[in-house]
Design an enzyme around this catalytic site. Structure first.
Site, short mmCIF file in Angstrom:
data_model
loop_
_atom_site.label_atom_id
_atom_site.label_comp_id
_atom_site.label_asym_id
_atom_site.label_seq_id
_atom_site.Cartn_x
_atom_site.Cartn_y
_atom_site.Cartn_z
CE1 TYR A 139 -29.07 34.69 35.30
CE2 TYR A 139 -27.51 36.20 36.30
CZ TYR A 139 -28.09 34.96 36.24
OH TYR A 139 -27.70 33.98 37.11
CE LYS A 190 -39.67 22.15 31.74
NZ LYS A 190 -39.50 20.77 32.26
CG ASP A 224 -36.87 18.64 33.25
OD1 ASP A 224 -36.46 18.68 32.06
OD2 ASP A 224 -38.07 18.46 33.54
CG ASP A 248 -26.56 31.00 37.90
OD1 ASP A 248 -25.35 31.06 38.21
OD2 ASP A 248 -27.48 31.15 38.71
CG ASP A 252 -23.50 26.68 41.23
OD1 ASP A 252 -22.75 27.34 40.47
OD2 ASP A 252 -23.82 27.06 42.37
C1 IPM Z 1 -22.23 33.10 38.60
C2 IPM Z 1 -22.89 33.78 39.77
C3 IPM Z 1 -23.52 35.08 39.29
C4 IPM Z 1 -24.58 34.75 38.27
C5 IPM Z 1 -24.12 35.94 40.42
C6 IPM Z 1 -23.13 36.21 41.51
C7 IPM Z 1 -24.67 37.23 39.88
O1 IPM Z 1 -23.81 32.95 40.38
O2 IPM Z 1 -21.30 33.67 38.02
O3 IPM Z 1 -22.62 31.98 38.27
O4 IPM Z 1 -25.73 34.49 38.61
O5 IPM Z 1 -24.23 34.75 37.08
MN MN Z 2 -23.86 30.96 39.55
#
Ligand code: IPM
Ligand code: MN
Length: 348
Positions: A139, A190, A224, A248, A252
């Site tokens: 990032y 990793k 992983d 990130d 999710d």
């Molecule tokens: C998050 C999102 C952001 C990230 C994107 C939208 C830049 O996916 O907040 O997890 O990658 O951090």
């Molecule tokens: Mn994200």
């Protein structure tokens, strides 16, 4: 005695952002009244529509204005009408970097009544927090392209960390783990492939843990394997700490295990309080369901709870938590935004 007062910048953003933000702000008004503190809200228009109208993503003057606030509340930023990367880099990541919000705190918690997609797991198995480093890694934007469009095209995007970034993130994670009952911190990396970066993380992890947090149990997982365990045995985890990109991705996965993106909250923290911290649901702007009274506002409300905790308004945060717990046993997946709003506000 003077009344506690908090200055909050509100960026409702795009898509479902404004709808879920409205629910959270209404709840904020109620708890502030109940718990006798004042909030001064200032709305900012940043996001896709604002960019298309004015060409501004987030100017330095806007940043200076936002800086005057104690915290920022963000709904969602992202529009299908804007090329990918512009709003992400120009608004969201710009805020995270400019205000040195070096911790992205993402709790993974299954609320009672929420259906867990993992067979046989309940609220007692899913209650951990991911500390995602929020300023470095891929990032950081170090890299480039050469011979673009040819067979020889080269593209580089570097995984970058310095000692300070690693240390301050690990320190935050250790402090968090030390304050929790299980006192366990798992570094997610990793180290078998990314040997340079994780040599640094691993060394600081053990040195800091040994010197300052001997009461915290240290664990390590490859990323992983961690994904596998987040599904197979999520009860293993208490606090996880990881790099920006891995954080990130795994959050999710964590979000799905706690009932979906509609249930995942986050805080972009500057723990030193030198700059405002920012609270936002993990989900995006979901333009496909925007304006249809379909969005789940619970992630936005959970982000409000995190904001209140950060401001030290623990009673108000507990009130918000109670409101959430009144809704999660309901069939909220099939409820409209306004029905969930009514249920959240019922006890106020
Ligand atoms: C998050 C999102 C952001 C990230 C994107 C939208 C830049 O996916 O907040 O997890 O990658 O951090
Ligand atoms: Mn994200």
């Amino acid at each position: 005695m003077s009344v506690r007062k908090h200055r909050i910048a509100v960026v409702a953003g795009d898509g479902i952002g404004p709808e879920v933000t409205e629910v959270a702000m209404e709840l904020l008004g109620k708890v502030a009244k109940n718990r006798q503190f004042e909030v001064e809200l200032k709305r900012f228009p940043f996001g896709g529509e604002h960019y298309l109208k004015t060409g501004e993503t987030l100017s330095d003057a806007s940043l200076a204005e936002l800086r005057q606030h104690d915290v920022i509340y963000l709904g969602a930023v992202g529009s299908p009408k804007v090329k990918p990367g512009i709003l992400e880099k120009g608004v969201l990541l710009k805020l995270r970097f400019a205000f040195d919000q070096y911790i992205n705190l993402r709790p993974v918690k299954l609320y009672p009544g929420v259906e867990c997609p993992i067979k046989g797991k309940g609220p007692e198995h899913l209650d951990y927090v991911v500390v995602r480093e929020n300023t470095g890694d891929m990032y950081a934007g170090i890299g480039g392209t050469m011979m673009e469009g040819t067979d020889d095209e080269v593209a580089v995007q570097e995984m970058v960390y310095n000692h300070k970034q690693v240390e301050r993130c690990l320190r935050y994670a250790f402090e968090l783990a030390a304050a929790r009952s299980r006192k366990t911190l798992a570094l997610i990396g990793k180290s078998n492939v990314l040997t340079y970066v994780f040599k640094l993380w691993d060394r600081v992890f053990h040195a800091l843990g040994e010197a300052e947090f001997p009461q915290v149990k240290r664990e390590y997982y490859h990323v992983d394997a961690a994904c596998m365990m987040m599904v197979k045995q999520p009860e293993r985890f208490d606090v996880m700490v990881t790099t920006n990109m891995f954080g990130d991705i795994i959050t999710d996965l964590g979000a799905v295990t706690q009932g979906g993106m509609g249930m995942a909250a986050s805080g972009n923290l500057n723990p030193t309080r030198a700059f405002p911290s920012m609270f936002e649901p993990v989900h995006g702007s979901a333009p496909d369901i925007a304006g249809q009274d379909k969005a789940n506002p619970l992630a936005a409300v959970m982000s409000l709870k995190m904001l209140l905790e950060f401001l030290g308004e623990h009673d108000a945060a507990a009130d918000v938590d109670q409101a959430i717990r009144a809704v999660t046993p309901m069939d909220f997946d099939h409820m409209s935004t306004s029905a969930i709003r009514t249920a959240l506000l019922a006890k106020f």
